[in-house]
Design a protein around this motif. Structure first.
Motif, PDB file in Angstrom:
ATOM      1  N   SER A   1       0.830  -1.206   0.000  1.00 55.26           N
ATOM      2  CA  SER A   1       0.000   0.000   0.000  1.00 55.26           C
ATOM      3  C   SER A   1       0.857   1.245   0.000  1.00 55.26           C
ATOM      4  CB  SER A   1      -0.907   0.027   1.225  1.00 55.26           C
ATOM      5  OG  SER A   1      -1.745  -1.067   1.222  1.00 55.26           O
ATOM      6  N   TYR A   2       1.964   1.192   0.689  1.00 55.90           N
ATOM      7  CA  TYR A   2       2.813   2.374   0.736  1.00 55.90           C
ATOM      8  C   TYR A   2       3.583   2.532  -0.569  1.00 55.90           C
ATOM      9  CZ  TYR A   2       6.398   5.641   2.180  1.00 55.90           C
ATOM     10  OH  TYR A   2       7.219   6.715   2.256  1.00 55.90           O
ATOM     11  N   ARG A   3       4.009   1.411  -1.129  1.00 50.84           N
ATOM     12  CA  ARG A   3       4.914   1.507  -2.271  1.00 50.84           C
ATOM     13  C   ARG A   3       4.210   1.570  -3.615  1.00 50.84           C
ATOM     14  NH1 ARG A   3       9.197  -2.771   0.235  1.00 50.84           N
ATOM     15  NH2 ARG A   3       9.621  -1.518   2.064  1.00 50.84           N
ATOM     16  N   SER A   4       3.076   0.881  -3.759  1.00 58.56           N
ATOM     17  CA  SER A   4       2.443   0.962  -5.085  1.00 58.56           C
ATOM     18  C   SER A   4       0.944   1.224  -5.064  1.00 58.56           C
ATOM     19  CB  SER A   4       2.769  -0.273  -5.917  1.00 58.56           C
ATOM     20  OG  SER A   4       3.056  -1.366  -5.105  1.00 58.56           O
ATOM     21  N   VAL A   5       0.145   0.240  -4.722  1.00 53.64           N
ATOM     22  CA  VAL A   5      -1.305   0.418  -4.806  1.00 53.64           C
ATOM     23  C   VAL A   5      -1.893   0.271  -3.409  1.00 53.64           C
ATOM     24  CG1 VAL A   5      -3.365  -0.336  -6.014  1.00 53.64           C
ATOM     25  CG2 VAL A   5      -1.137  -0.884  -6.944  1.00 53.64           C
ATOM     26  N   ASN A   6      -2.897   1.060  -3.104  1.00 48.17           N
ATOM     27  CA  ASN A   6      -3.512   0.904  -1.796  1.00 48.17           C
ATOM     28  C   ASN A   6      -4.357  -0.361  -1.748  1.00 48.17           C
ATOM     29  OD1 ASN A   6      -4.559   1.148   0.690  1.00 48.17           O
ATOM     30  ND2 ASN A   6      -5.766   2.988   0.286  1.00 48.17           N
ATOM     31  N   VAL A   7      -3.905  -1.308  -0.952  1.00 47.03           N
ATOM     32  CA  VAL A   7      -4.640  -2.573  -0.847  1.00 47.03           C
ATOM     33  C   VAL A   7      -5.018  -2.852   0.610  1.00 47.03           C
ATOM     34  CG1 VAL A   7      -3.755  -3.713  -2.887  1.00 47.03           C
ATOM     35  CG2 VAL A   7      -2.436  -3.756  -0.802  1.00 47.03           C
ATOM     36  N   MET A   8      -5.100  -1.808   1.410  1.00 47.91           N
ATOM     37  CA  MET A   8      -5.355  -2.022   2.831  1.00 47.91           C
ATOM     38  C   MET A   8      -6.676  -2.758   3.089  1.00 47.91           C
ATOM     39  SD  MET A   8      -2.717  -1.188   4.368  1.00 47.91           S
ATOM     40  CE  MET A   8      -2.995  -1.114   6.122  1.00 47.91           C
ATOM     41  N   ASP A   9      -7.627  -2.643   2.179  1.00 49.10           N
ATOM     42  CA  ASP A   9      -8.913  -3.312   2.393  1.00 49.10           C
ATOM     43  C   ASP A   9      -8.962  -4.719   1.817  1.00 49.10           C
ATOM     44  OD1 ASP A   9      -9.634  -0.956   3.460  1.00 49.10           O
ATOM     45  OD2 ASP A   9     -10.819  -0.267   1.758  1.00 49.10           O
TER      46      ASP A   9
ATOM     47  N   ASP B   1       1.866  -2.608 -17.147  1.00 47.87           N
ATOM     48  CA  ASP B   1       0.832  -1.941 -17.918  1.00 47.87           C
ATOM     49  C   ASP B   1       0.064  -1.020 -16.983  1.00 47.87           C
ATOM     50  OD1 ASP B   1      -1.138  -1.181 -19.520  1.00 47.87           O
ATOM     51  OD2 ASP B   1      -1.863  -3.186 -20.035  1.00 47.87           O
ATOM     52  N   LEU B   2       0.151   0.282 -17.255  1.00 44.21           N
ATOM     53  CA  LEU B   2      -0.451   1.217 -16.310  1.00 44.21           C
ATOM     54  C   LEU B   2      -1.965   1.283 -16.440  1.00 44.21           C
ATOM     55  CD1 LEU B   2       2.133   4.090 -16.320  1.00 44.21           C
ATOM     56  CD2 LEU B   2       1.613   2.509 -14.491  1.00 44.21           C
ATOM     57  N   THR B   3      -2.489   0.828 -17.562  1.00 44.54           N
ATOM     58  CA  THR B   3      -3.936   0.866 -17.683  1.00 44.54           C
ATOM     59  C   THR B   3      -4.570  -0.235 -16.845  1.00 44.54           C
ATOM     60  OG1 THR B   3      -3.794  -0.569 -19.577  1.00 44.54           O
ATOM     61  CG2 THR B   3      -3.895   1.801 -20.007  1.00 44.54           C
ATOM     62  N   LYS B   4      -3.792  -1.284 -16.640  1.00 42.03           N
ATOM     63  CA  LYS B   4      -4.298  -2.322 -15.750  1.00 42.03           C
ATOM     64  C   LYS B   4      -3.819  -2.017 -14.349  1.00 42.03           C
ATOM     65  CE  LYS B   4      -4.480  -6.277 -18.749  1.00 42.03           C
ATOM     66  NZ  LYS B   4      -3.551  -7.286 -19.237  1.00 42.03           N
ATOM     67  N   ASN B   5      -4.474  -2.565 -13.391  1.00 48.34           N
ATOM     68  CA  ASN B   5      -3.983  -2.405 -12.037  1.00 48.34           C
ATOM     69  C   ASN B   5      -3.055  -3.545 -11.701  1.00 48.34           C
ATOM     70  OD1 ASN B   5      -4.884  -0.013 -10.964  1.00 48.34           O
ATOM     71  ND2 ASN B   5      -6.945  -0.838 -10.667  1.00 48.34           N
ATOM     72  N   GLU B   6      -1.811  -3.205 -11.631  1.00 43.84           N
ATOM     73  CA  GLU B   6      -0.831  -4.232 -11.320  1.00 43.84           C
ATOM     74  C   GLU B   6       0.124  -3.665 -10.302  1.00 43.84           C
ATOM     75  OE1 GLU B   6      -0.357  -6.064 -15.740  1.00 43.84           O
ATOM     76  OE2 GLU B   6       1.114  -4.618 -15.045  1.00 43.84           O
ATOM     77  N   PHE B   7       0.789  -4.528  -9.599  1.00 49.10           N
ATOM     78  CA  PHE B   7       1.911  -4.037  -8.813  1.00 49.10           C
ATOM     79  C   PHE B   7       3.046  -5.036  -8.865  1.00 49.10           C
ATOM     80  CE2 PHE B   7      -0.935  -5.998  -5.705  1.00 49.10           C
ATOM     81  CZ  PHE B   7      -0.088  -6.905  -5.098  1.00 49.10           C
ATOM     82  N   GLU B   8       4.216  -4.485  -8.564  1.00 49.03           N
ATOM     83  CA  GLU B   8       5.417  -5.267  -8.706  1.00 49.03           C
ATOM     84  C   GLU B   8       5.920  -5.625  -7.320  1.00 49.03           C
ATOM     85  OE1 GLU B   8       8.503  -3.900 -11.886  1.00 49.03           O
ATOM     86  OE2 GLU B   8       9.188  -3.452  -9.884  1.00 49.03           O
TER      87      GLU B   8
END
Lengths: 433, 173
Positions: free
Chosen positions: A197-205, A299-306
């Motif tokens: 969540s801090y580094r790429s996408v908020n996934v706290m939920d 791919d930025l149009t998709k929601n991905e994280f590394e």
């Protein structure tokens, strides 16, 4: 079919089935969830079937906090769903074998007894702790092995809520030797959640999603310093980098690893047992037509994280809780302390019969790393042997099933009339080890 | 330095100035940092807190619906205010799922004689070596530097700027 229900009531999953059978009838998450589309909390479906439910951003309520049952009302709800819709039984005709973590507080024991006898009206109840059942199962599986001959083993249960190292002797858990680390699968998932969540996408939920990420991508590093260096590299040299695709809610409601062979590449670093590429390819990859180069890019149009170093830094916390700021020793030291609190005669046998169980031991290379860390801490003249179970999640349940099918099981139980006459505290004395 | 900043940008909200002394006081004692660390560990274990918040929000929304239970309860409490409120509070106190730490406190395990194994004594205890590896809170690699304001770790100038921009003092203030 026996009339004993074996219930391994874990913080993460409930494993339930009939005594005497090899596998439980059902394994369900021990929680209620509420998807975004619903106002009510729902019962999750058993994990074995490929569920189609959309768990995106689902709220979760769990009856168990830090491994102990704190919300009996919620547990009653889940159990009644379990008994009526999944097991199809009427509790009053059955005995119950229930697992309980070590050192359960008296108030929680009382609440559990009330739940079993007053709310569900089971015929009789047997409460046991999980290390004993794991020992029982392993001893019965290899009747001529050391564990069954010496009647003693050290069970390391790394579960959802916490990690226990428990010496078992003559089928009894030595409760003065049990040591606990307050870290389990739940904390690891949360830690991963925090990092991502801090580094790429908020996934706290997204706890269900991150559970999946953790199970698919995390592994235990055998050499942290080297792996950190590898994780720093750019481009193709970085064998640790991999991409996880978040569900988009339209074409797929479950997240998936973008490139499964990429995810397995870390195995090549030591050259050891790397599975052939053919077997891995196309395991769960919807876009088979995609070109290899496309898969490499984010791919930025998709929601991905590394993920790179998160993959091994998360399970690392079990071995070094101090890195998180916890004032607790790691797993290897926990084992040593558990052994040292037993009689010296038992030490060599205990080190030679370490059994790993619990879902969090499923991280690849968990046992290798543990052995690596444990060996320097154990006196030279003792051997260290770590046994892994073929299914660490079901290990406890299978032991329970075995115990329930033993002829003198009914005699060990507390019956409903005894409970009504003597009350909870008195009945509990029977289970004391 | 803080004053300089606030002088040169008069238009900025005065809130930063109000917060500053409190923050400075909070940072003066190392206690706050340990408290923050404990709170963070709690969050790791307790979690789903974010979702609980979502839940309460949703309930507020849901009460707009006429057939909702919460609404009905509200209505009732309006008609006979005092009684239901008391009864409700009592019932809530009895029924509310408490967390494990409360139950643990209630069990008063400290009063047990020292030879009795209990939940508290089963904890592994502190590690034998005190060395702790520090990982950069921004990128995750080994870190050599500590933020002077909040005590979190970072490994490079690049990570420091990210840290200052996003997270500094998040766990302290």
């Amino acid at each position: 079919m026996s009339n004993v229900i074996v219930l391994d009531n874990g913080g993460g999953f409930i494993k339930a089935g009939h005594g005497g059978e090899r596998d439980p009838v059902t394994v369900i998450p021990n929680c209620l969830y509420r998807p975004l589309s619903s106002k009510k909390f729902l019962h999750p479906s058993p994990t074995a079937s490929a569920s189609t439910e959309d768990l995106t951003s689902a709220a979760v309520r769990r009856p168990i906090d830090r491994g102990y049952l704190i919300n009996p009302d919620l547990q009653r709800d889940i159990w009644s769903h379990l008994f009526t819709s999944l097991l199809h039984i009427t509790p009053s005709n059955y005995s119950l074998l229930l697992t309980e973590p070590p050192f359960t507080l008296p108030s929680i024991q009382r609440a559990t007894d009330e739940l079993v006898f007053e709310d569900f009206g089971f015929k009789s109840l047997f409460i046991t702790d999980s290390p004993k059942l794991v020992h029982l199962y392993e001893a019965s599986k290899r009747p001529d092995g050391l564990i069954s001959k010496a009647q003693c083993s050290l069970v390391v249960d790394c579960g959802f809520s916490f990690t226990h190292a428990a010496p078992v002797f003559q089928n009894f858990t030595l409760n003065y030797g049990v040591k606990r680390i307050d870290l389990g699968g739940k904390a690891l998932t949360n830690y991963l959640k925090e990092l991502v969540s801090y580094r790429s996408v908020n996934v706290m939920d997204e706890s269900f999603l991150m559970d999946d990420v953790k199970e698919k991508l995390c592994f235990v590093s055998l050499d942290i310093a080297r792996d950190l260096q590898v994780a720093r590299k750019r481009g193709k040299d970085n064998v640790l980098r991999c991409v996880y695709v978040l569900p988009d809610g339209i074409t797929h409601t479950k997240g998936f690893v973008k490139d499964p062979d990429e995810a397995k590449r870390y195995l090549t670093m030591t050259g050891a047992d790397s599975p052939s590429l053919e077997t891995i390819k196309g395991i769960d990859r919807p876009e088979l037509s995609e070109k290899l180069e496309d898969r490499r890019r984010i791919d930025l149009t998709k929601n991905e994280f590394e993920l790179t170093n998160e993959r091994f830094l998360v399970p690392e916390m079990i071995f070094h809780p101090a890195d998180l700021g916890m004032n607790q020793a790691g797993l290897a030291e926990c084992i040593v302390r558990a052994v040292n609190s037993c009689h010296p005669v038992l030490h060599p046998v205990l080190y030679e019969s370490i059994i790993l169980t619990g879902g969090s031991t499923l991280f690849p290379r968990f046992s290798e790393r543990l052995e690596m860390e444990l060996r320097p801490l154990v006196p030279d003249e003792y051997q260290v042997k770590i046994t892994t179970q073929e299914d660490p999640i079901l290990g406890v349940w299978r032991g329970g099933s075995l115990l329930a099918s033993s002829p003198d099981f009914e005699a060990m139980c507390v019956t409903k009339s005894e409970y009504e006459e003597l009350g909870s505290a008195r009945c509990r004395k029977r289970f004391f080890h | 330095m803080d004053d300089d900043v606030s002088n040169s940008f008069r238009r900025m909200s005065s809130r930063t100035r109000k917060v500053a002394p409190r923050m400075a006081a909070a940072l003066a004692s190392s206690d706050n940092r340990t408290q923050a660390a404990i709170a963070r560990l709690e969050a790791l274990e307790n979690d789903y807190a974010g979702m609980e918040m979502v839940e309460t929000n949703d309930d507020d929304e849901a009460s707009l619906d006429d057939d909702d239970e919460g609404y009905l309860q509200k209505k009732q409490s309006k008609s006979t205010k005092r009684k239901t409120r008391q009864a409700k509070a009592l019932e809530n106190a009895r029924k509310a799922p408490r967390n494990f730490l409360e139950l643990l406190h209630e069990a008063n395990l400290e009063s047990l004689p020292p030879h009795v194994p209990s939940y508290l004594k089963a904890a592994v205890g502190p590690p034998s070596s005190t060395c702790r590896r520090h990982f950069c809170t921004v990128c995750g690699f080994l870190s050599n530097y500590t933020c002077v304001r909040c005590g979190m770790r970072f490994c490079s100038i690049r990570c420091q700027t990210i840290h200052d921009d996003t997270r500094c003092l998040k766990f302290v203030a």
